[in-house]
Motif scaffolding. Structure first.
Motif, PDB file in Angstrom:
ATOM      1  N   GLY A  16      -0.293  -1.197  -0.825  1.00 21.18           N
ATOM      2  CA  GLY A  16       0.214  -0.158  -1.588  1.00 21.18           C
ATOM      3  C   GLY A  16       1.507   1.236  -1.441  1.00 21.18           C
ATOM      4  N   ASP A  17       1.470   1.610  -1.441  1.00 20.09           N
ATOM      5  CA  ASP A  17       2.283   3.010  -1.561  1.00 20.09           C
ATOM      6  C   ASP A  17       2.258   3.169   0.048  1.00 20.09           C
ATOM      7  N   GLY A  18       3.251   2.861   0.869  1.00 20.97           N
ATOM      8  CA  GLY A  18       3.149   3.176   1.957  1.00 20.97           C
ATOM      9  C   GLY A  18       3.642   5.082   2.116  1.00 20.97           C
ATOM     10  N   ASP A  64       7.379  -5.740  -1.857  1.00 18.99           N
ATOM     11  CA  ASP A  64       8.127  -6.358  -2.457  1.00 18.99           C
ATOM     12  C   ASP A  64       6.952  -6.775  -3.238  1.00 18.99           C
ATOM     13  N   GLY A  65       7.010  -7.189  -4.443  1.00 19.07           N
ATOM     14  CA  GLY A  65       6.418  -7.407  -6.213  1.00 19.07           C
ATOM     15  C   GLY A  65       5.334  -8.093  -5.398  1.00 19.07           C
ATOM     16  N   TYR A  69       5.401  -8.780   1.958  1.00 14.65           N
ATOM     17  CA  TYR A  69       6.741  -8.392   2.782  1.00 14.65           C
ATOM     18  C   TYR A  69       7.067  -7.318   2.658  1.00 14.65           C
ATOM     19  N   LEU A  70       7.668  -6.229   3.231  1.00 15.78           N
ATOM     20  CA  LEU A  70       8.124  -5.153   3.387  1.00 15.78           C
ATOM     21  C   LEU A  70       9.410  -5.415   3.164  1.00 15.78           C
ATOM     22  N   ILE A  78      13.725  -8.942   3.891  1.00 18.82           N
ATOM     23  CA  ILE A  78      12.095  -8.543   4.184  1.00 18.82           C
ATOM     24  C   ILE A  78      11.857  -8.622   5.006  1.00 18.82           C
ATOM     25  N   TYR A  79      10.174  -7.792   5.651  1.00 19.26           N
ATOM     26  CA  TYR A  79       9.981  -8.365   7.128  1.00 19.26           C
ATOM     27  C   TYR A  79       8.427  -8.349   7.057  1.00 19.26           C
TER      28      TYR A  79
END
Ligand code: FES
Length: 127
Positions: A16-18, A64-65, A69-70, A78-79
């Protein structure tokens, strides 16, 4: 250096949200963030390895969706959330800068180190 609380454990949902938090470096104040991935909090400096700007297109939107990945909102790097290593896009061969985090007492904490430390009231923002 002692651990600094970021948020409650409940505030950090898997994929979820960071949660962003203020940090300081030698050149001024900037931002770290923590997300939960595979059940564990993962902390990084909010600075893309490509150009060095913040990743989130809206505060806290790091995944991401696929939620695997971040993703940097600017050019789509992407990470891997568990290591911060670039997994695609213009960050090739680079990584996010890890900020150590830990979880206990229903709270997420971050751990300052020699390069990333707690900001003082007088620390100017990095422009
Ligand atoms: S600034 Fe992040 S991908 Fe270019």
């Amino acid at each position: 250096m002692s651990a600094i609380p970021i948020c409650s454990s409940a505030a950090l949902v898997e994929g979820g949200d960071g949660v962003r938090f203020p940090v300081a470096m030698r050149d001024g104040q900037t931002v770290g963030f923590v997300v939960r991935f595979q059940g564990v909090p993962r902390g990084y400096l909010n600075r893309c390895a490509h150009v060095g700007i913040e990743l989130d297109w809206q505060h806290g939107k790091f995944f991401d969706g696929s939620r695997l990945y971040l993703m940097c909102s600017t050019h789509g790097a992407i990470y891997a959330p568990d290591s911060g290593r670039c997994a695609g896009g213009p960050c090739r061969g680079q990584s996010l800068r890890v900020v150590a985090v830990e979880e206990h007492d229903d709270t997420i904490f971050w751990l300052p180190d020699q390069q990333v430390f707690a900001p003082q009231a007088s620390t100017p923002p990095i422009s």
